[in-house]
Design a protein around this motif. Structure first.
Motif, PDB file in Angstrom:
ATOM      1  N   GLU A 262     -48.904  35.746 -35.702  1.00 61.97           N
ATOM      2  CA  GLU A 262     -50.526  35.955 -36.158  1.00 61.97           C
ATOM      3  C   GLU A 262     -50.830  35.353 -37.554  1.00 61.97           C
ATOM      4  O   GLU A 262     -51.768  35.089 -37.843  1.00 61.97           O
ATOM      5  CB  GLU A 262     -50.588  37.512 -36.367  1.00 61.97           C
ATOM      6  N   TRP A 263     -49.930  35.358 -38.231  1.00 57.02           N
ATOM      7  CA  TRP A 263     -50.424  35.084 -40.004  1.00 57.02           C
ATOM      8  C   TRP A 263     -49.898  33.651 -39.896  1.00 57.02           C
ATOM      9  O   TRP A 263     -50.037  32.834 -41.009  1.00 57.02           O
ATOM     10  CB  TRP A 263     -49.259  35.780 -40.991  1.00 57.02           C
ATOM     11  N   GLN A 264     -49.526  32.791 -39.013  1.00 54.87           N
ATOM     12  CA  GLN A 264     -49.337  31.202 -39.039  1.00 54.87           C
ATOM     13  C   GLN A 264     -50.227  30.503 -38.190  1.00 54.87           C
ATOM     14  O   GLN A 264     -49.940  29.321 -37.792  1.00 54.87           O
ATOM     15  CB  GLN A 264     -47.773  30.861 -38.583  1.00 54.87           C
ATOM     16  N   ARG A 265     -51.018  31.105 -37.272  1.00 51.31           N
ATOM     17  CA  ARG A 265     -51.943  30.577 -36.292  1.00 51.31           C
ATOM     18  C   ARG A 265     -52.533  29.304 -36.877  1.00 51.31           C
ATOM     19  O   ARG A 265     -52.815  28.288 -36.107  1.00 51.31           O
ATOM     20  CB  ARG A 265     -52.780  31.482 -35.810  1.00 51.31           C
ATOM     21  N   PHE A 266     -53.130  29.319 -38.319  1.00 54.83           N
ATOM     22  CA  PHE A 266     -53.880  28.072 -38.633  1.00 54.83           C
ATOM     23  C   PHE A 266     -52.919  26.998 -39.392  1.00 54.83           C
ATOM     24  O   PHE A 266     -53.376  26.223 -39.704  1.00 54.83           O
ATOM     25  CB  PHE A 266     -55.053  28.785 -39.524  1.00 54.83           C
ATOM     26  N   ASP A 267     -51.648  27.412 -39.470  1.00 53.33           N
ATOM     27  CA  ASP A 267     -50.754  26.563 -40.128  1.00 53.33           C
ATOM     28  C   ASP A 267     -50.627  25.290 -39.594  1.00 53.33           C
ATOM     29  O   ASP A 267     -50.674  25.122 -38.449  1.00 53.33           O
ATOM     30  CB  ASP A 267     -49.320  26.996 -40.364  1.00 53.33           C
ATOM     31  N   GLY A 268     -51.060  24.041 -40.481  1.00 51.69           N
ATOM     32  CA  GLY A 268     -50.805  22.914 -40.045  1.00 51.69           C
ATOM     33  C   GLY A 268     -52.131  22.391 -39.195  1.00 51.69           C
ATOM     34  O   GLY A 268     -52.236  21.052 -38.748  1.00 51.69           O
ATOM     35  N   LEU A 269     -53.082  23.247 -39.045  1.00 54.33           N
ATOM     36  CA  LEU A 269     -54.163  22.817 -38.425  1.00 54.33           C
ATOM     37  C   LEU A 269     -55.406  22.110 -39.276  1.00 54.33           C
ATOM     38  O   LEU A 269     -55.560  22.874 -40.359  1.00 54.33           O
ATOM     39  CB  LEU A 269     -54.876  24.138 -37.711  1.00 54.33           C
ATOM     40  N   GLU A 270     -55.922  21.171 -38.977  1.00 53.82           N
ATOM     41  CA  GLU A 270     -57.137  20.741 -39.644  1.00 53.82           C
ATOM     42  C   GLU A 270     -58.332  21.348 -39.033  1.00 53.82           C
ATOM     43  O   GLU A 270     -58.533  21.369 -37.917  1.00 53.82           O
ATOM     44  CB  GLU A 270     -56.952  19.133 -39.566  1.00 53.82           C
ATOM     45  N   LEU A 271     -59.074  21.845 -40.280  1.00 48.47           N
ATOM     46  CA  LEU A 271     -60.352  22.625 -39.791  1.00 48.47           C
ATOM     47  C   LEU A 271     -61.506  21.880 -40.202  1.00 48.47           C
ATOM     48  O   LEU A 271     -61.594  21.395 -41.158  1.00 48.47           O
ATOM     49  CB  LEU A 271     -60.223  23.893 -40.466  1.00 48.47           C
ATOM     50  N   ASP A 272     -62.598  22.198 -39.341  1.00 44.14           N
ATOM     51  CA  ASP A 272     -63.870  21.741 -39.852  1.00 44.14           C
ATOM     52  C   ASP A 272     -64.636  23.347 -40.150  1.00 44.14           C
ATOM     53  O   ASP A 272     -63.962  24.203 -39.770  1.00 44.14           O
ATOM     54  CB  ASP A 272     -64.759  20.944 -39.150  1.00 44.14           C
ATOM     55  N   ILE A 273     -65.718  23.071 -40.844  1.00 44.26           N
ATOM     56  CA  ILE A 273     -66.605  24.260 -41.134  1.00 44.26           C
ATOM     57  C   ILE A 273     -67.603  24.073 -40.465  1.00 44.26           C
ATOM     58  O   ILE A 273     -68.476  23.269 -40.482  1.00 44.26           O
ATOM     59  CB  ILE A 273     -66.700  24.356 -42.600  1.00 44.26           C
ATOM     60  N   GLY A 274     -68.148  25.097 -39.587  1.00 45.61           N
ATOM     61  CA  GLY A 274     -69.572  24.977 -39.087  1.00 45.61           C
ATOM     62  C   GLY A 274     -70.709  25.413 -39.790  1.00 45.61           C
ATOM     63  O   GLY A 274     -70.622  25.940 -40.836  1.00 45.61           O
ATOM     64  N   ALA A 275     -71.696  25.454 -39.568  1.00 50.66           N
ATOM     65  CA  ALA A 275     -73.096  25.781 -39.778  1.00 50.66           C
ATOM     66  C   ALA A 275     -73.056  27.104 -40.560  1.00 50.66           C
ATOM     67  O   ALA A 275     -73.397  27.396 -41.610  1.00 50.66           O
ATOM     68  CB  ALA A 275     -74.145  25.697 -38.985  1.00 50.66           C
ATOM     69  N   THR A 276     -72.362  28.137 -39.709  1.00 51.87           N
ATOM     70  CA  THR A 276     -72.181  29.810 -40.314  1.00 51.87           C
ATOM     71  C   THR A 276     -71.046  29.662 -41.320  1.00 51.87           C
ATOM     72  O   THR A 276     -71.010  30.805 -41.692  1.00 51.87           O
ATOM     73  CB  THR A 276     -71.881  30.426 -38.856  1.00 51.87           C
ATOM     74  N   GLY A 277     -70.250  28.774 -41.321  1.00 53.85           N
ATOM     75  CA  GLY A 277     -68.929  29.045 -42.284  1.00 53.85           C
ATOM     76  C   GLY A 277     -67.823  29.346 -41.386  1.00 53.85           C
ATOM     77  O   GLY A 277     -66.613  29.286 -41.754  1.00 53.85           O
TER      78      GLY A 277
END
Ligand SMILES: Cc1cc2nc3c(=O)[nH]c(=O)nc-3n(C[C@H](O)[C@H](O)[C@H](O)COP(=O)(O)O)c2cc1C
Length: 159
Positions: free
Chosen positions: A90-105
């Protein structure tokens, strides 16, 4: 005769779906989970819905932040589906992922088939889930094969 929980689950598992990761943001906090309960509601205006379990930790982030993004996974992303469904990670789900930010944030995942970025316009609690209706503020689509889910198994459109 009442339908047993097991019969009901067996029946629902025979509904083939795509697989999404629904991401949400409240201030600095981001969270997300695997969701198959996604559908379009309206074309004009553009509205979609997702169903989030009351016990899910993503739900309060959606409720308090008022935004969510539906990230439709591509065929290669089954490990991401497992990771975003697992409490263990649960607390590592975003580890290593490149994210973009949408219009809503809301955070948008890469390598997906579609990102649909939404602002919550209605929330309907029913049973052990809440139906969130989102007004679509941004979409990004890509030419990739989607991940499918049927009877607890991942697959694709082509063999
Ligand atoms: C293929 C698949 C589809 C799922 N669909 C949903 C869904 O539509 N709604 C939901 O609340 N949980 C769904 N789940 C379960 C959540 O992903 C899981 O409970 C997750 O651990 C919740 O994380 P959270 O508590 O951090 O929000 C699904 C899981 C899988 C593997």
């Amino acid at each position: 005769m009442a339908v047993s929980s097991e019969e009901y689950r067996q029946a629902l598992s025979r509904w083939a779906t795509g697989v999404t990761v629904v991401t949400a943001r409240h201030g600095e906090r981001i969270h997300g989970m695997t969701v198959s309960a996604f559908t379009a509601v309206s074309l004009d205006p553009p509205l979609v819905l997702i169903c989030a379990e009351l016990a899910s930790h993503t739900l309060p982030v959606i409720a308090e932040g008022g935004v969510f993004a539906v990230n439709v996974l591509s065929r290669e992303q089954f490990e991401l589906s497992n990771k975003f469904a697992s409490k263990r990670y649960e607390w590592q789900r975003f580890d290593g992922l490149e994210l973009d930010i949408g219009a809503t944030g809301a955070p948008l995942l890469r390598g997906v088939v579609v990102n649909i970025d939404c602002r919550v316009v209605a929330a309907h609690p029913h049973g052990d889930h809440v139906v969130y209706v989102g007004s679509v503020e941004e979409v990004r689509h890509f030419d990739r094969e989607p991940l499918l889910y049927f009877r607890g198994t991942y697959g694709g459109i082509t063999p």
